[in-house]
Motif scaffolding. Structure first.
Motif, PDB file in Angstrom:
ATOM      1  N   GLY A 131       0.597  -1.130  -0.223  1.00 32.59           N
ATOM      2  CA  GLY A 131      -0.103   0.114   0.148  1.00 32.59           C
ATOM      3  C   GLY A 131       0.989   1.055  -0.446  1.00 32.59           C
ATOM      4  O   GLY A 131       2.882   0.813   0.346  1.00 32.59           O
ATOM      5  N   SER A 132       0.355   2.616   0.243  1.00 30.26           N
ATOM      6  CA  SER A 132       0.843   3.481   0.191  1.00 30.26           C
ATOM      7  C   SER A 132       1.579   3.660  -1.218  1.00 30.26           C
ATOM      8  O   SER A 132       2.958   4.746  -0.874  1.00 30.26           O
ATOM      9  CB  SER A 132       1.634   3.788   1.499  1.00 30.26           C
ATOM     10  OG  SER A 132       0.925   4.022   2.287  1.00 30.26           O
ATOM     11  N   GLY A 133       1.265   3.392  -1.810  1.00 31.46           N
ATOM     12  CA  GLY A 133       2.301   3.778  -3.649  1.00 31.46           C
ATOM     13  C   GLY A 133       3.425   2.382  -3.139  1.00 31.46           C
ATOM     14  O   GLY A 133       4.012   2.674  -4.168  1.00 31.46           O
ATOM     15  N   ALA A 157      -5.692 -12.544   4.308  1.00 31.55           N
ATOM     16  CA  ALA A 157      -5.565 -12.688   2.698  1.00 31.55           C
ATOM     17  C   ALA A 157      -4.285 -13.361   2.937  1.00 31.55           C
ATOM     18  O   ALA A 157      -3.213 -12.310   3.427  1.00 31.55           O
ATOM     19  CB  ALA A 157      -6.343 -11.364   2.448  1.00 31.55           C
ATOM     20  N   LEU A 158      -4.254 -13.730   1.438  1.00 27.65           N
ATOM     21  CA  LEU A 158      -2.916 -14.153   1.123  1.00 27.65           C
ATOM     22  C   LEU A 158      -1.638 -12.589   0.566  1.00 27.65           C
ATOM     23  O   LEU A 158      -1.097 -12.002   0.401  1.00 27.65           O
ATOM     24  CB  LEU A 158      -2.934 -15.116  -0.900  1.00 27.65           C
ATOM     25  CG  LEU A 158      -3.341 -16.699  -0.069  1.00 27.65           C
ATOM     26  CD1 LEU A 158      -3.166 -17.186  -0.637  1.00 27.65           C
ATOM     27  CD2 LEU A 158      -2.772 -16.630   2.005  1.00 27.65           C
ATOM     28  N   LEU A 159      -2.794 -11.165  -0.042  1.00 28.43           N
ATOM     29  CA  LEU A 159      -3.129 -10.420  -0.581  1.00 28.43           C
ATOM     30  C   LEU A 159      -3.543  -9.523   0.175  1.00 28.43           C
ATOM     31  O   LEU A 159      -4.760  -9.353  -0.308  1.00 28.43           O
ATOM     32  CB  LEU A 159      -2.040 -10.477  -1.533  1.00 28.43           C
ATOM     33  CG  LEU A 159      -2.213  -9.005  -2.901  1.00 28.43           C
ATOM     34  CD1 LEU A 159      -1.205  -8.468  -2.344  1.00 28.43           C
ATOM     35  CD2 LEU A 159      -1.992  -9.000  -4.394  1.00 28.43           C
ATOM     36  N   PHE A 160      -3.193  -8.159   0.553  1.00 27.12           N
ATOM     37  CA  PHE A 160      -3.675  -6.984   0.837  1.00 27.12           C
ATOM     38  C   PHE A 160      -3.134  -5.859   0.048  1.00 27.12           C
ATOM     39  O   PHE A 160      -2.567  -5.545   0.525  1.00 27.12           O
ATOM     40  CB  PHE A 160      -3.890  -7.033   2.095  1.00 27.12           C
ATOM     41  CG  PHE A 160      -5.023  -6.022   2.265  1.00 27.12           C
ATOM     42  CD1 PHE A 160      -6.379  -6.454   1.884  1.00 27.12           C
ATOM     43  CD2 PHE A 160      -4.354  -4.470   2.530  1.00 27.12           C
ATOM     44  CE1 PHE A 160      -7.740  -5.316   2.828  1.00 27.12           C
ATOM     45  CE2 PHE A 160      -5.402  -3.792   3.094  1.00 27.12           C
ATOM     46  CZ  PHE A 160      -6.746  -3.625   2.861  1.00 27.12           C
ATOM     47  N   LEU A 161      -3.761  -5.192  -0.945  1.00 21.93           N
ATOM     48  CA  LEU A 161      -3.591  -4.677  -1.998  1.00 21.93           C
ATOM     49  C   LEU A 161      -4.478  -3.068  -1.753  1.00 21.93           C
ATOM     50  O   LEU A 161      -5.314  -3.714  -2.061  1.00 21.93           O
ATOM     51  CB  LEU A 161      -2.968  -4.737  -3.646  1.00 21.93           C
ATOM     52  CG  LEU A 161      -2.912  -4.416  -4.839  1.00 21.93           C
ATOM     53  CD1 LEU A 161      -0.926  -3.521  -4.209  1.00 21.93           C
ATOM     54  CD2 LEU A 161      -2.598  -4.591  -5.666  1.00 21.93           C
ATOM     55  N   SER A 162      -3.830  -2.424  -1.523  1.00 19.94           N
ATOM     56  CA  SER A 162      -4.179  -1.091  -1.257  1.00 19.94           C
ATOM     57  C   SER A 162      -3.199   0.192  -1.775  1.00 19.94           C
ATOM     58  O   SER A 162      -1.856   0.417  -1.885  1.00 19.94           O
ATOM     59  CB  SER A 162      -5.275  -0.696   0.027  1.00 19.94           C
ATOM     60  OG  SER A 162      -4.411  -0.202   1.130  1.00 19.94           O
ATOM     61  N   GLY A 163      -4.248   1.709  -1.971  1.00 19.24           N
ATOM     62  CA  GLY A 163      -4.039   2.594  -1.050  1.00 19.24           C
ATOM     63  C   GLY A 163      -2.277   3.654  -2.551  1.00 19.24           C
ATOM     64  O   GLY A 163      -1.341   3.187  -1.585  1.00 19.24           O
ATOM     65  N   GLY A 194      -7.408   1.694  -5.290  1.00 25.61           N
ATOM     66  CA  GLY A 194      -6.455   1.861  -6.044  1.00 25.61           C
ATOM     67  C   GLY A 194      -5.960   1.342  -5.654  1.00 25.61           C
ATOM     68  O   GLY A 194      -4.295   1.631  -7.384  1.00 25.61           O
ATOM     69  N   GLY A 195      -5.543   0.244  -5.276  1.00 24.32           N
ATOM     70  CA  GLY A 195      -4.750  -0.920  -5.655  1.00 24.32           C
ATOM     71  C   GLY A 195      -4.501  -1.504  -7.221  1.00 24.32           C
ATOM     72  O   GLY A 195      -5.326  -1.316  -8.292  1.00 24.32           O
ATOM     73  N   SER A 196      -3.226  -1.720  -7.693  1.00 25.95           N
ATOM     74  CA  SER A 196      -3.462  -1.878  -9.621  1.00 25.95           C
ATOM     75  C   SER A 196      -2.672  -3.451  -9.057  1.00 25.95           C
ATOM     76  O   SER A 196      -1.545  -3.597  -8.424  1.00 25.95           O
ATOM     77  CB  SER A 196      -2.965  -0.779 -10.091  1.00 25.95           C
ATOM     78  OG  SER A 196      -2.923  -1.309 -11.397  1.00 25.95           O
ATOM     79  N   MET A 197      -2.961  -4.846 -10.163  1.00 24.25           N
ATOM     80  CA  MET A 197      -1.754  -5.524 -10.246  1.00 24.25           C
ATOM     81  C   MET A 197      -1.997  -6.089 -11.652  1.00 24.25           C
ATOM     82  O   MET A 197      -3.363  -5.493 -12.675  1.00 24.25           O
ATOM     83  CB  MET A 197      -2.724  -6.730  -9.432  1.00 24.25           C
ATOM     84  CG  MET A 197      -2.426  -7.940 -10.420  1.00 24.25           C
ATOM     85  SD  MET A 197      -3.474  -9.982  -8.998  1.00 24.25           S
ATOM     86  CE  MET A 197      -3.037  -8.584  -6.908  1.00 24.25           C
ATOM     87  N   GLY A 224     -10.916  -1.010  -8.195  1.00 19.07           N
ATOM     88  CA  GLY A 224      -8.962  -1.342  -7.680  1.00 19.07           C
ATOM     89  C   GLY A 224      -8.685  -1.888  -9.145  1.00 19.07           C
ATOM     90  O   GLY A 224     -10.141  -2.074  -9.826  1.00 19.07           O
ATOM     91  N   ASN A 225      -6.817  -2.263  -9.593  1.00 16.61           N
ATOM     92  CA  ASN A 225      -7.831  -2.982 -11.440  1.00 16.61           C
ATOM     93  C   ASN A 225      -6.579  -4.031 -11.340  1.00 16.61           C
ATOM     94  O   ASN A 225      -5.760  -4.415 -10.881  1.00 16.61           O
ATOM     95  CB  ASN A 225      -6.154  -2.111 -11.736  1.00 16.61           C
ATOM     96  CG  ASN A 225      -6.635  -0.428 -12.301  1.00 16.61           C
ATOM     97  OD1 ASN A 225      -8.152   0.193 -12.047  1.00 16.61           O
ATOM     98  ND2 ASN A 225      -6.254   0.830 -11.851  1.00 16.61           N
ATOM     99  N   LEU A 226      -7.171  -5.276 -12.291  1.00 16.28           N
ATOM    100  CA  LEU A 226      -6.841  -6.181 -11.582  1.00 16.28           C
ATOM    101  C   LEU A 226      -6.659  -6.257 -13.499  1.00 16.28           C
ATOM    102  O   LEU A 226      -7.778  -6.595 -14.650  1.00 16.28           O
ATOM    103  CB  LEU A 226      -7.113  -7.301 -12.214  1.00 16.28           C
ATOM    104  CG  LEU A 226      -7.023  -8.663 -12.194  1.00 16.28           C
ATOM    105  CD1 LEU A 226      -5.537  -8.678 -11.530  1.00 16.28           C
ATOM    106  CD2 LEU A 226      -7.572 -10.145 -11.420  1.00 16.28           C
TER     107      LEU A 226
END
Length: 414
Positions: A131-133, A157-163, A194-197, A224-226
């Motif tokens: 997170g946080s960029g 969770a196995l992955l937490f993607l944010s910020g 705003g997390g992006s993968m 979020g974006n995938l």
């Protein structure tokens, strides 16, 4: 700092308890190991024949991670690892109550985060938190659990993607799971705020294993974006069993979640899937786009069973919505010696679509499509067109309310 080997190589039957980060890159902190840029030729942690208990002094719900890479006051911290961050060999155990890897504003470049041949037990925190960029580039799989491995999560969770954090998997899978896997009360991954993968491989690849998520989705998205950058199945099961609410759920907030994939959405071989529904896009602004090659299916089933339990009006929809006309490549379903069961719902909705592929949209070979009172094909308001047949069958059965049902103000051109 540069090293040609591992930062910590632990073996010979030891037990180690860690009360803070093994590695922390943050110019505002000074724990066991602090720096700005570190390059390693192998692992941060290489565990062989040991038990490691990692916990945080801040309590099980707070604190840092076993590996902490953050943005300090004077610039970004960077961790470069040629191999995986943590390797857990067959006779080793890692017990975590804190996060495994936390990246808040830093940069991590590695082959994978965790490779599990032994035993990994998680608490209520995410295994990987970005997170946080923060930026993470992984050249293999984010997480690998091999046939000898065991993974247990007690709420994390196995992955937490944010910020505004980002994860790029250049060619590997997000989660490549075999062995014994137990996940309680959480999606495998959450992408939000705003997390992006960007994915080069599958989001989930199950091989010779059973995964039961209960009422949780595999992936949860909110703002979020995938984006899947390389062709191939997004979800792939081989000789496995999966139970979950959905494969992807986006919530009903006003934020926009973008989901773009190349290749089949789902591919199952010798497997059993039980879901409430395949995907649940609840956001009004959500964008769901699938790019398929000629005669490449959205869903491919081989010697498999897929059951969805939600009785609802909506069927499979490639992502279009009237009045926008979608030019869609590929086909919807190719099933061989398989069964697809859906509770009283239409199978394929045609809503302002132009299907460009001349091959049949549904191809059944020694298979069954069981829809109860639902329609096999439903044409919704707007103009839709198909370049080829809707259906081809060989030694197969279809149970449905109607084979083709057009609602008022709907047009289908062939």
């Amino acid at each position: 700092l540069r090293s040609g080997g591992s930062l910590l190589d632990l073996s010979a039957g030891a037990t180690l308890s860690i009360g803070g980060p093994v590695l922390s890159l943050d110019s505002t902190q000074a724990p066991q190991f602090s720096s700005r840029t570190i390059t390693l030729g192998e692992n941060v942690l290489n565990l062989d024949g040991v038990t490691v208990n990692g916990h945080s002094a801040g309590g099980p719900l707070g604190g840092t991670g076993l590996i902490d890479v953050n943005q300090g006051n004077s610039g970004t911290s960077t961790l470069n690892v040629t191999s995986g961050l943590v390797d857990i060999h067959t006779n080793a155990t890692l017990n975590l109550t804190t996060r495994g890897v936390r990246n808040l504003g830093g940069t991590i470049n590695a082959f994978e985060t965790f490779g599990v041949d032994g035993t990994l037990t998680m608490g209520p925190n995410a295994l990987v938190d970005v997170g946080s960029g923060g930026q993470m580039v992984i050249f293999g799989n984010l997480l690998t659990v091999t046939g000898t491995g065991s993974l247990t999560s007690n709420g994390g969770a196995l992955l937490f993607l944010s910020g505004e954090g980002s994860v790029v998997l250049a060619g590997g899978d997000l989660f490549n799971l075999s062995g014994t896997v137990s996940i309680a009360g959480t999606p495998l991954a959450t992408i939000m705020n705003g997390g992006s993968m960007a994915l080069g491989g599958a989001a989930l690849r199950l091989t010779n294993t059973t995964l039961n998520l209960g009422t949780q989705p595999v992936l949860f998205m909110q703002d979020g974006n995938l984006i899947k950058t390389v062709s191939g199945p997004l979800f792939q099961l081989t000789n496995s069993t999966l139970t979950a609410d959905t494969l992807i759920t986006s919530n009903n907030q006003s934020e926009l979640s973008i989901f773009i994939t190349k290749g089949p959405f789902l591919e199952a071989t010798g497997s059993t899937l039980t879901l409430r529904t395949l995907s649940d896009e609840q956001g009004l602004l959500d964008n769901f786009t699938v790019s398929l090659a000629a005669n490449e299916p959205l869903i491919r089933l081989t010697n498999s069973t897929l059951t969805t339990t939600r009785a609802a009006n909506d069927g499979i929809n490639f992502g279009g919505s009237a009045p926008n006309n979608i030019l869609q490549t590929g086909v919807a379903l190719i099933a061989t010696n398989s069964t697809f069961t859906q509770s009283d719902a239409a199978f394929l909705d045609l809503e302002s679509f132009t299907f460009l592929d001349p091959n049949p949209q549904v191809q059944l070979n020694e298979s069954s499509l069981r829809l109860g009172t639902g329609d096999a094909f439903r044409v919704l308001p707007g103009f839709s067109a198909v370049a080829g047949a809707l259906l081809s069958t060989s030694d197969s059965t279809i149970t449905a309310g109607n084979l083709l049902h057009a609602v008022p103000n709907a047009t289908l051109a062939y």
